[in-house]
Design a protein around this motif. Structure first.
Motif, short mmCIF file in Angstrom:
data_model
loop_
_atom_site.label_atom_id
_atom_site.label_comp_id
_atom_site.label_asym_id
_atom_site.label_seq_id
_atom_site.Cartn_x
_atom_site.Cartn_y
_atom_site.Cartn_z
N ASP A 262 -2.54 1.05 -11.65
CA ASP A 262 -3.52 1.16 -10.56
C ASP A 262 -4.69 2.03 -10.98
O ASP A 262 -5.76 1.98 -10.37
N LYS B 85 -5.90 2.63 -3.87
CA LYS B 85 -4.80 1.68 -3.71
C LYS B 85 -4.43 1.53 -2.25
O LYS B 85 -4.17 0.41 -1.77
N THR C 103 1.70 4.64 -6.64
CA THR C 103 0.46 4.40 -7.39
C THR C 103 0.74 4.67 -8.85
O THR C 103 1.15 5.78 -9.22
N LYS C 104 0.54 3.68 -9.70
CA LYS C 104 0.81 3.83 -11.12
C LYS C 104 -0.43 4.29 -11.88
O LYS C 104 -1.46 3.61 -11.86
N LYS D 205 -10.52 -1.25 -11.10
CA LYS D 205 -9.54 -0.18 -11.32
C LYS D 205 -10.27 1.12 -11.68
O LYS D 205 -11.22 1.10 -12.47
N SER E 54 0.81 -1.20 0.00
CA SER E 54 0.00 0.00 0.00
C SER E 54 0.86 1.26 0.00
O SER E 54 0.38 2.35 -0.28
N ALA F 70 -7.12 7.58 -7.25
CA ALA F 70 -6.46 6.30 -7.50
C ALA F 70 -5.55 5.93 -6.31
O ALA F 70 -5.48 4.77 -5.91
N LYS F 71 -4.88 6.92 -5.77
CA LYS F 71 -3.99 6.69 -4.62
C LYS F 71 -4.78 6.25 -3.39
O LYS F 71 -4.39 5.31 -2.69
#
Length: 213
Positions: free
Chosen positions: A82, A210, A13-14, A118, A9, A206-207
């Motif tokens: 991600d 994730k 983050t991609k 996603k 974690s 997104a972060k």
């Protein structure tokens, strides 16, 4: 003292910005979206193009400039991200065939549900104000739904810029956008600001997703 390895974690983050651009308008938005996403701490943003389906001869007749050196993505590489932000020009109110061809190649990911859960965003370019600023992202959402992805629109988080009436501005609550006109018009400063905002806003979500996983 022994240091334990970082948990998954806490890794970066991609965010992949995947696009098709014939004349460069979508690519300019993509570059700003990447800047916005990269401004979020702990996020790694990367630009990708999808493959061209037209021959060099046809592209030449259409006066399309050479493609940039942004790498071409394969369907399998989508699973590494991600979060995914997809960009494309419109063709008759829907995504361009080049991008649709790429999405059609993701059947293997669909069977394995590798993109399910996603977050995904959309940005686009149209030739005119009535040329698909809403229908293009609206019809593109079906691609995300079948993969079980989580659509992340920008809504009205861009603030006052969403209500600009004195200047021509692309984009909508669905995502950042621009008008290409006859091809000579380039994304305006306000449109680029909206693209930057989308990248930053999306990357933050997104972060969070994730980190919570």
């Amino acid at each position: 003292m022994e240091y334990l390895p970082l948990k998954a974690s806490l890794t970066a983050t991609k965010v992949y910005i995947v696009y098709y651009s014939m004349y460069g308008h979508v690519e300019k938005l993509a570059e700003e979206i990447k800047k916005g996403a990269s401004s979020v701490e702990g996020v790694e943003a990367k630009l990708w193009q999808v493959s061209e389906t037209l021959s060099d001869e046809v592209l030449g007749k259409m006066s399309a400039p050479p493609k940039s050196d942004v790498p071409i993505i394969t369907a399998a590489e989508l699973a590494e991200a991600d979060g995914l932000i997809f960009g494309f020009p419109t063709r008759f109110g829907m995504m361009a065939a080049q991008f649709k061809a790429f999405m059609d190649s993701t059947g293997g990911l669909w069977r394995a549900q590798q993109l399910a859960g996603k977050p995904a965003g959309i940005f686009y370019s149209t030739g005119s104000q009535g040329g698909g600023q809403e229908t293009t992202p609206l019809t593109a959402i079906t691609q995300l739904v079948h993969h079980g992805m989580i659509f992340v629109p920008i809504g009205y988080t861009f603030g006052a810029g969403m209500f600009e009436l004195e200047k021509v501005k692309g984009g909508s609550p669905y995502g950042a956008g621009t008008f290409s006109g006859d091809g000579s018009r380039q994304p305006s400063e306000l449109e680029l600001e909206q693209a930057f905002h989308q990248g930053k806003y999306f990357a933050g979500i997104a972060k969070k997703l994730k980190t919570a996983a």
